[in-house]
Enzyme design. Structure first.
Site, PDB file in Angstrom:
ATOM      1  N   ARG A 101       0.956  -1.175  -0.099  1.00 30.89           N
ATOM      2  CA  ARG A 101      -0.016   0.190   0.072  1.00 30.89           C
ATOM      3  C   ARG A 101       0.991   1.283   0.033  1.00 30.89           C
ATOM      4  NH1 ARG A 101      -5.231   1.152   3.475  1.00 30.89           N
ATOM      5  NH2 ARG A 101      -6.180   0.173   1.463  1.00 30.89           N
ATOM      6  N   HIS A 128      -7.104   0.901  -6.702  1.00 26.93           N
ATOM      7  CA  HIS A 128      -7.225   0.262  -5.658  1.00 26.93           C
ATOM      8  C   HIS A 128      -8.049  -1.056  -6.121  1.00 26.93           C
ATOM      9  CE1 HIS A 128      -7.491  -1.311  -1.682  1.00 26.93           C
ATOM     10  NE2 HIS A 128      -8.748  -0.359  -1.241  1.00 26.93           N
ATOM     11  N   GLN A 131      -9.767  -3.885  -4.031  1.00 24.05           N
ATOM     12  CA  GLN A 131     -11.148  -3.554  -3.687  1.00 24.05           C
ATOM     13  C   GLN A 131     -12.000  -3.709  -4.595  1.00 24.05           C
ATOM     14  OE1 GLN A 131     -11.768  -1.906  -0.479  1.00 24.05           O
ATOM     15  NE2 GLN A 131     -13.900  -2.378  -1.276  1.00 24.05           N
ATOM     16  N   ASP A 219     -17.422   6.937  -1.908  1.00 25.75           N
ATOM     17  CA  ASP A 219     -16.029   6.828  -1.116  1.00 25.75           C
ATOM     18  C   ASP A 219     -16.041   8.055  -0.138  1.00 25.75           C
ATOM     19  OD1 ASP A 219     -13.650   5.986   0.154  1.00 25.75           O
ATOM     20  OD2 ASP A 219     -12.716   6.096  -1.663  1.00 25.75           O
ATOM     21  N   CYS A 258     -16.563   1.213   0.017  1.00 26.70           N
ATOM     22  CA  CYS A 258     -15.199   0.644   0.503  1.00 26.70           C
ATOM     23  C   CYS A 258     -14.904   0.532   1.984  1.00 26.70           C
ATOM     24  CB  CYS A 258     -14.027   0.805  -0.459  1.00 26.70           C
ATOM     25  SG  CYS A 258     -13.496   2.642  -0.182  1.00 26.70           S
ATOM     26  N   ARG A 286     -13.231  -8.800   0.736  1.00 26.33           N
ATOM     27  CA  ARG A 286     -11.939  -8.315   0.626  1.00 26.33           C
ATOM     28  C   ARG A 286     -11.191  -9.738   0.856  1.00 26.33           C
ATOM     29  NH1 ARG A 286     -10.098  -3.178   1.011  1.00 26.33           N
ATOM     30  NH2 ARG A 286      -8.181  -4.147   0.081  1.00 26.33           N
TER      31      ARG A 286
HETATM   32  N1   CP Z   1     -11.403  -0.436   2.201  1.00 24.77           N
HETATM   33  C1   CP Z   1      -9.870  -0.445   2.584  1.00 24.77           C
HETATM   34  O1   CP Z   1      -8.932  -0.677   1.571  1.00 24.77           O
HETATM   35  O2   CP Z   1      -9.800  -0.318   3.942  1.00 24.77           O
HETATM   36  P1   CP Z   1      -8.587  -0.061   4.660  1.00 24.77           P
HETATM   37  O3   CP Z   1      -8.003   1.283   4.405  1.00 24.77           O
HETATM   38  O4   CP Z   1      -9.164  -0.149   5.962  1.00 24.77           O
HETATM   39  O5   CP Z   1      -7.296  -1.209   4.312  1.00 24.77           O
HETATM   40  N1  NVA Z   2      -9.906   6.501  -1.372  1.00 26.60           N
HETATM   41  C1  NVA Z   2      -9.623   6.150  -0.156  1.00 26.60           C
HETATM   42  C2  NVA Z   2      -9.774   4.765   0.131  1.00 26.60           C
HETATM   43  C3  NVA Z   2      -9.594   4.026   1.280  1.00 26.60           C
HETATM   44  C4  NVA Z   2      -9.705   2.491   1.237  1.00 26.60           C
HETATM   45  C5  NVA Z   2      -8.361   6.733   0.272  1.00 26.60           C
HETATM   46  O1  NVA Z   2      -7.485   6.405  -0.788  1.00 26.60           O
HETATM   47  O2  NVA Z   2      -8.100   6.861   1.254  1.00 26.60           O
END
Ligand code: CP
Ligand code: NVA
Length: 299
Positions: A101, A128, A131, A219, A258, A286
């Site tokens: 990440r 992502h 997701q 989101d 998400c 997930r």
């Molecule tokens: N939806 C998602 O990726 O959640 P987290 O940021 O908790 O991993």
């Molecule tokens: N768009 C959000 C998604 C979190 C899972 C972010 O990048 O923070």
């Protein structure tokens, strides 16, 4: 040739659909898949916080018979000047795959280019994809095939939107994105998905976007790393998903997010905690979708 899981657009429709079929099989009979990662060690690198991604990958790797190694980038030399290329080469000597990440998508591409093991994108500033695999599994479990369905994305044209856009031509659904012009989704990703046959529309009127939707998805207004929170709140306030919006959608429409969610910002409590919401099934998926991705990478 090393397999990676970097973006939805990198795969054929058949490959993605096959992963969804596997995810359903794994979810139904998890014990049948407990040797898929036998003896494999998977590094999980986080530059940003996570609840779902961290826990679903860690649990998923364990349930597939592998060993996760969770790393915060700040505790690694990569956070103190070591190059991405050197990090990729060193990790490739110790572990069997890397889940990351990252703040920058370019960084993940550089890692994949230099690794001799699979790299999985677990969220970047651009996309992502893990997701969206869970979201597709979730929609299909609740309402059957996505082919020909109307998905309405409300709000920020962010990383999650980008992966929905890439999925549209692959799974054959119609995608309407309703956002303020200032926060439109990535134009290059959008143009490519349209060129690939995606039926994707940018809309400014939330009422028009909601009409006849089979699924409304949103989101957070301020993603990790976004600096302009106040401006975003002002721009996105008209795009909140509330009861009025849901009433315009089809009566059997579902609501997806998400997570993490901010109640009374992008969505009201009545909607996210109401009968049309499937957000916790979505979160659970997930686990199953990522197990299918890992299976694909090691098959
Ligand atoms: N939806 C998602 O990726 O959640 P987290 O940021 O908790 O991993
Ligand atoms: N768009 C959000 C998604 C979190 C899972 C972010 O990048 O923070």
């Amino acid at each position: 040739m090393v397999k990676h899981f970097l973006d939805i657009a990198d795969f054929t429709s058949a490959q993605l659909k096959s992963m969804i079929v596997d995810a359903k099989a794994i979810k139904a009979n998890p014990d049948d898949f407990d040797q898929v990662l036998k003896g494999k060690k998977i590094a999980m690198i986080f530059e940003k916080p996570s609840t779902r991604t961290r826990i679903s990958f860690e649990v998923g790797i364990i349930e597939l018979g592998g060993t996760p190694i969770v790393l915060n980038s700040k505790d690694m030399q990569i956070g103190h000047g070591e190059t991405i290329a050197d990090t990729a080469k060193v990790l490739s000597r110790f572990v069997d795959a890397i889940m990351i990440r990252a703040n920058s998508h370019e960084m993940v591409l550089e890692l994949a280019k230099n690794a001799t093991i699979p790299v999985i994108n677990a969220l970047t500033d651009r996309s992502h994809p893990c997701q969206i695999m869970a979201d597709i599994l979730c929609y299909e479990e609740h309402r059957g095939t996505l082919e020909g369905k109307n998905i309405a994305w409300f709000g920020d044209g962010n990383n999650v939107t980008a992966s929905w856009i890439e999925a549209a031509p692959k799974f054959g659904f119609n995608l309407t994105i309703v956002s303020p012009e200032e926060l439109d989704p990535n134009a290059e990703i959008l143009q490519k998905a349209i060129a690939d046959g995606g039926n994707i529309t940018i809309e400014r009127d939330p009422r028009k976007a909601a009409k006849n939707a089979d699924c409304i998805v949103t989101d957070c207004w301020v993603s990790m790393g976004d600096k302009d929170a106040e401006n975003r709140h002002n721009l996105l306030a008209p795009y909140q998903v509330n009861q009025e919006v849901m009433k315009l959608a089809k009566p059997d429409s579902i609501f997806m997010h998400c997570l993490p969610a901010h109640r009374n910002e992008e969505v009201t409590p009545e909607v996210i905690d109401g009968p049309q919401s499937v957000v916790f099934d979505e979160a659970e998926n997930r686990l199953h979708a990522q197990k299918a991705i890992l299976k694909y990478l090691f098959d």
